[in-house]
Motif scaffolding. Structure first.
Motif, short mmCIF file in Angstrom:
data_model
loop_
_atom_site.label_atom_id
_atom_site.label_comp_id
_atom_site.label_asym_id
_atom_site.label_seq_id
_atom_site.Cartn_x
_atom_site.Cartn_y
_atom_site.Cartn_z
N ASP A 89 34.33 36.28 32.15
CA ASP A 89 33.15 37.14 33.04
C ASP A 89 33.36 38.35 32.90
O ASP A 89 34.73 38.98 33.09
CB ASP A 89 32.61 36.72 34.45
N SER A 90 32.69 39.58 32.74
CA SER A 90 32.64 40.41 33.11
C SER A 90 33.32 40.57 35.09
O SER A 90 31.96 40.80 35.24
CB SER A 90 32.01 41.63 32.89
N GLY A 135 24.98 45.96 34.57
CA GLY A 135 25.32 46.39 33.72
C GLY A 135 26.15 45.41 33.04
O GLY A 135 27.78 45.92 33.39
N SER A 136 26.16 44.43 34.28
CA SER A 136 26.89 43.04 33.68
C SER A 136 27.33 42.98 31.40
O SER A 136 25.93 42.90 31.03
CB SER A 136 27.48 41.48 34.12
N TYR A 137 28.74 42.71 31.29
CA TYR A 137 28.67 42.46 29.99
C TYR A 137 28.55 41.14 29.10
O TYR A 137 30.02 40.87 30.67
CB TYR A 137 30.15 43.03 29.67
N PHE A 138 28.00 40.49 28.38
CA PHE A 138 28.87 39.18 28.17
C PHE A 138 29.04 39.42 26.22
O PHE A 138 28.12 39.40 26.07
CB PHE A 138 27.01 38.72 28.30
N PRO A 162 32.18 36.72 39.17
CA PRO A 162 32.37 36.26 37.51
C PRO A 162 33.42 35.39 37.46
O PRO A 162 35.15 35.41 38.93
CB PRO A 162 32.04 38.04 37.59
N ASN A 163 33.53 34.39 36.72
CA ASN A 163 34.69 33.92 36.28
C ASN A 163 36.28 34.55 36.06
O ASN A 163 35.47 34.62 34.70
CB ASN A 163 34.44 32.54 35.69
#
Lengths: 143, 402
Positions: B265-266, A31-34, B253-254
């Motif tokens: 980053d998310s 589910g990470s957004y980019f 995440p950074n």
């Protein structure tokens, strides 16, 4: 009103409708957004081979910080002959848990900004040539 | 030559040298060669005995800059040394030093030259020329006009909001660093500056003014490093030692917006790392050396802006988050205080010569540990730290001890 065609200054980064949205990608496992969108690889080290799908980001967020630049930046920035100071805003998107940069909407004055203020995504002119007006996403303060 | 696999107890700084910072407009190779000659003389090592050359690259001077190690080796006179070249933006010097140190620690060589130099154009650092719409460094200028000071201005405003920092606090960083740099023969700006002069300088990236933002400079810096055994064989019994070196990257995440990115980053669905990126840079060096912030006698931190120097106080553990202004205003980070920061005068007095800068930080600490820093000497200094960050995720920290 100009008769020039309104085209995005960069392809595939945002939608061009009345309620524009940033185009991003999302890992189907994590589910990470980019942003900007990348469908080639996931940068989440917990799932480096997960598939990615296109998604949009929230149209509203809260101001994390901002600055107004009083000097003309170098190329490839395109500025008018008479340089006008401009403001860059960093916006926290709550659902996505990330901060996204963007110019302040040209209709807003930086004095309207405060940290935590709600802003909304709009499109605005970045530059133009003989044929086209090139637009970019901008953050507008929600009144 | 070194016997491969032989154990090495420590890596030491045998010699240091710099070409003064300025806007000299000459070829960068001249500055690097001058710095290398100075470091060789300082180490009392003949160039022909150097076994490895590690160059820190410049991206602004064409092909010779991309292969800096070989460029300097040729300029100094080919003598067959092994070579490497490193690029890590502002952290390039530490990456080059790390390459040399690793070979010495591995017993692959005894003595190495680490060198970086730059010739900079006027004005803001800009991306490489040409249309490159898939390069975030090009796009940030094209779409946002997000120059480097844009990011620094946002950090500074955030500091004001979170911790109540004021423009006067930021100005006092410049005043301190200008006072430190005034007697440094290698500094570009050697003039006292008042708070009023800072406040009267033109606004660049609000709230940061011209005198609070690092300029771009020409300059060169070099180190001769060796195994402790080599140093002793050369009659140097108590050299400056490299206690630790960190070139860490961020952990995902950074979550702090960083040059040249458009977003962080998310952190959706993932725990934030124990330490943010800037905190992790010195932390890694502390872990490797067993030295902590309480052991430091001085530090050289990367004051790209006045406000960023205050962030670094917290990032390297000199004080808790939100207490940097208090530490600055107490005078503890001024020479004569408990933990002087940027006794060289920092970037505020030097301007930035990208590939030379992390090496110059090491030169400065070495001079203090040897008691040779002249008017700006930090008395009795035994342990010093350098910290720096290069865009695209390059950490750089060196701990030196005597």
């Amino acid at each position: 009103m100009s008769n020039k065609a309104r085209v995005p200054a960069v392809d595939g980064w945002f939608t061009m409708d009345d309620e524009p949205k940033l185009l991003a990608s999302r890992g189907v496992e994590t589910g990470s957004y980019f942003f900007p969108k990348n469908l080639a690889f996931s940068r989440n080290p917990a799932a480096p081979t997960e598939a990615l799908e296109e998604c949009t980001l929230s149209r509203r967020g809260r101001v994390w910080s901002w600055t107004t630049n009083h000097y003309k930046p170098p190329a490839p920035y395109i500025s008018t002959d008479e340089f006008v100071p401009y403001t860059v805003v960093a916006v926290e998107l709550v659902d996505e848990q990330m901060v996204v940069l963007g110019p302040l909407a040209t209709s807003c004055d930086p004095s309207e900004l405060s940290i935590g203020a709600e802003v909304e995504l709009v499109l605005g002119r970045l530059y133009e040539d003989e044929d086209n007006e090139y637009v970019v996403w901008q953050w507008k303060v929600v009144q | 030559m070194a016997v491969e696999g032989r154990s090495v107890s420590d890596v030491v700084v045998l010699g240091v040298g710099m070409h003064p910072w300025g806007k000299w407009g000459r070829n960068f190779v001249e500055y690097g060669v001058a710095a290398a000659h100075a470091a060789l003389a300082d180490a009392n090592v003949d160039w022909r005995d150097v076994q490895l050359v590690c160059g820190a690259d410049t991206m602004r001077n064409g092909y010779p800059g991309y292969v800096a190690g070989a460029t300097f080796a040729q300029a100094l006179g080919w003598q067959g040394a092994e070579v490497s070249s490193s690029y890590a933006a502002c952290a390039s010097g530490a990456t080059a030093l790390n390459a040399a140190r690793a070979q010495i620690l591995a017993g692959l060589c005894d003595v190495a030259l680490v060198v970086g130099a730059d010739t900079t154009p006027k004005g803001f650092l800009a991306p490489n020329a040409g249309d490159r719409p898939d390069d975030p460094d090009w796009l940030r200028f094209r779409l946002l006009g997000a120059s480097n000071p844009t990011y620094w201005g946002m950090y500074a405003r955030r500091r004001m909001e979170m911790f109540g920092a004021t423009p006067a606090d930021f100005a006092r960083v410049k005043v301190k660093n200008a006072r430190h740099g005034v007697s440094n023969p290698n500094a570009r700006y050697r003039k006292l500056v008042t708070e009023a002069e800072v406040a009267a300088s033109p606004m660049v990236s609000d709230p940061l003014r011209l005198l609070e933002i690092c300029a771009t400079s020409d300059g060169g810096a070099a180190l001769i490093i060796s195994s402790l055994e080599y140093a002793k064989a050369h009659g140097v019994t108590n050299p400056v030692r490299i206690a630790a070196l960190s070139t860490v990257t961020p952990s995902y995440p950074n979550t702090l917006i960083d040059m040249p990115n458009f977003s962080t980053d998310s952190s959706f669905g993932v725990a934030a790392p124990e330490r943010g990126f800037r905190d992790s840079i010195a932390h890694a060096a502390y872990e490797k050396s067993g030295i902590g912030p309480q052991d430091l006698d001085l530090a050289e931190v990367y004051d790209l802006s006045t406000a960023l120097e205050l962030d670094w106080y917290e990032n390297i553990g000199l004080c808790k988050e939100g207490e940097a202004e208090q530490l600055l205003n107490s005078g503890e980070t001024t020479i004569g205080g408990r933990i002087p920061v940027n006794p060289s005068g920092g970037l505020g007095s030097f301007g930035e010569a990208v590939p030379a800068q992390a090496i110059a930080q090491v030169c400065e600490i070495a001079w203090h540990l040897r008691g040779e820093a002249g008017d700006r000497q930090v008395e009795g200094a035994k342990v010093g730290l350098t910290v720096n960050q290069g865009l695209f995720g390059h950490g750089s920290c060196v701990i030196l001890k005597k």
